[in-house]
Design a protein around this motif. Sequence first.
Motif, short mmCIF file in Angstrom:
data_model
loop_
_atom_site.label_atom_id
_atom_site.label_comp_id
_atom_site.label_asym_id
_atom_site.label_seq_id
_atom_site.Cartn_x
_atom_site.Cartn_y
_atom_site.Cartn_z
N TYR A 6 0.88 -1.17 0.00
CA TYR A 6 0.00 0.00 0.00
C TYR A 6 0.91 1.22 0.00
O TYR A 6 1.73 1.39 0.91
N ILE A 7 0.81 2.04 -1.03
CA ILE A 7 1.71 3.18 -1.15
C ILE A 7 0.92 4.45 -1.43
O ILE A 7 0.56 4.74 -2.57
N PRO A 8 0.60 5.22 -0.38
CA PRO A 8 -0.01 6.52 -0.65
C PRO A 8 1.04 7.38 -1.36
O PRO A 8 2.21 7.36 -1.00
N THR A 9 0.64 8.10 -2.38
CA THR A 9 1.60 8.78 -3.26
C THR A 9 1.33 10.26 -3.40
O THR A 9 0.20 10.67 -3.64
N ARG A 10 2.36 11.05 -3.26
CA ARG A 10 2.34 12.47 -3.60
C ARG A 10 3.44 12.66 -4.62
O ARG A 10 4.57 12.24 -4.40
N ILE A 11 3.12 13.28 -5.74
CA ILE A 11 4.11 13.49 -6.79
C ILE A 11 4.50 14.96 -6.82
O ILE A 11 3.64 15.84 -6.92
N LEU A 12 5.80 15.22 -6.71
CA LEU A 12 6.35 16.56 -6.87
C LEU A 12 6.97 16.57 -8.26
O LEU A 12 8.00 15.95 -8.48
N PHE A 13 6.35 17.27 -9.19
CA PHE A 13 6.76 17.20 -10.58
C PHE A 13 7.29 18.55 -11.04
O PHE A 13 6.66 19.58 -10.83
N GLY A 14 8.43 18.56 -11.67
CA GLY A 14 8.96 19.77 -12.28
C GLY A 14 10.32 20.15 -11.73
O GLY A 14 10.78 19.66 -10.69
N GLU A 15 10.96 21.07 -12.43
CA GLU A 15 12.30 21.52 -12.08
C GLU A 15 12.32 22.11 -10.66
O GLU A 15 11.46 22.90 -10.29
N GLY A 16 13.29 21.67 -9.87
CA GLY A 16 13.48 22.22 -8.53
C GLY A 16 12.58 21.64 -7.45
O GLY A 16 12.69 22.02 -6.29
N GLN A 17 11.70 20.71 -7.80
CA GLN A 17 10.75 20.20 -6.82
C GLN A 17 11.39 19.38 -5.72
O GLN A 17 10.89 19.34 -4.60
N ILE A 18 12.52 18.74 -6.00
CA ILE A 18 13.19 17.95 -4.96
C ILE A 18 13.54 18.85 -3.77
O ILE A 18 13.49 18.44 -2.62
N SER A 19 13.84 20.12 -4.06
CA SER A 19 14.25 21.05 -3.00
C SER A 19 13.15 21.33 -1.98
O SER A 19 13.43 21.83 -0.90
N SER A 20 11.91 21.02 -2.33
CA SER A 20 10.81 21.25 -1.38
C SER A 20 10.38 19.98 -0.66
O SER A 20 9.44 20.01 0.13
N LEU A 21 11.10 18.89 -0.88
CA LEU A 21 10.73 17.62 -0.26
C LEU A 21 10.71 17.71 1.26
O LEU A 21 9.79 17.22 1.91
N HIS A 22 11.69 18.37 1.85
CA HIS A 22 11.76 18.46 3.32
C HIS A 22 10.60 19.25 3.91
O HIS A 22 10.32 19.16 5.09
N GLU A 23 9.89 20.04 3.10
CA GLU A 23 8.76 20.85 3.57
C GLU A 23 7.44 20.07 3.57
O GLU A 23 6.44 20.53 4.11
N GLN A 24 7.44 18.89 2.95
CA GLN A 24 6.22 18.10 2.82
C GLN A 24 5.87 17.40 4.13
O GLN A 24 6.76 17.02 4.89
N LYS A 25 4.58 17.24 4.35
CA LYS A 25 4.13 16.44 5.50
C LYS A 25 4.29 14.99 5.09
O LYS A 25 3.63 14.49 4.20
N LEU A 26 5.22 14.32 5.73
CA LEU A 26 5.53 12.94 5.40
C LEU A 26 4.82 12.00 6.37
O LEU A 26 4.63 12.35 7.54
N PRO A 27 4.45 10.80 5.92
CA PRO A 27 3.65 9.90 6.76
C PRO A 27 4.45 9.19 7.85
O PRO A 27 3.88 8.49 8.66
N GLY A 28 5.76 9.35 7.86
CA GLY A 28 6.55 8.66 8.86
C GLY A 28 7.97 9.20 8.88
O GLY A 28 8.26 10.24 8.32
N THR A 29 8.86 8.43 9.51
CA THR A 29 10.25 8.87 9.64
C THR A 29 11.23 7.90 9.01
O THR A 29 12.43 7.97 9.26
N LYS A 30 10.71 6.98 8.21
CA LYS A 30 11.57 6.03 7.50
C LYS A 30 11.18 6.02 6.03
O LYS A 30 10.00 6.13 5.69
N ALA A 31 12.18 5.90 5.16
CA ALA A 31 11.91 5.88 3.72
C ALA A 31 12.85 4.90 3.03
O ALA A 31 13.96 4.66 3.50
#
Length: 96
Positions: A6-31
């Motif tokens: 089961y994989i709930p998914t949020r897609i960050l698409f486009g140039e520079g989007q990786i830089s906002s990953l730390h700002e996302q509400k993540l479902p846990g503390t392991k990836a």
Amino acid sequence: MSFQMYIPTRILFGEGQISSLHEQKLPGTKAMIVISNGKSTKENGALNKTEQELKNAGVVMTLAKNARATMGGLFFCDRVLISDEECVSIFKKSYC
């Protein structure tokens, strides 16, 4: 092999989007990042940047390399080249 996933998914698409990953509400503390061999992701810096963003978010990460060899046919498919616009259209039809 058999498994359920089961994989709930949020897609960050486009140039520079990786830089906002730390700002996302993540479902846990392991990836887990799953890559085929990682050559291109290492060369273009995406893997390093993703690892750093997860670290900045307080997430402990593990890297699963060689997914194609490990998971067999799950990753075998023909590539289809599509434009950014087509990709966005497919995403909107599927998820919006």
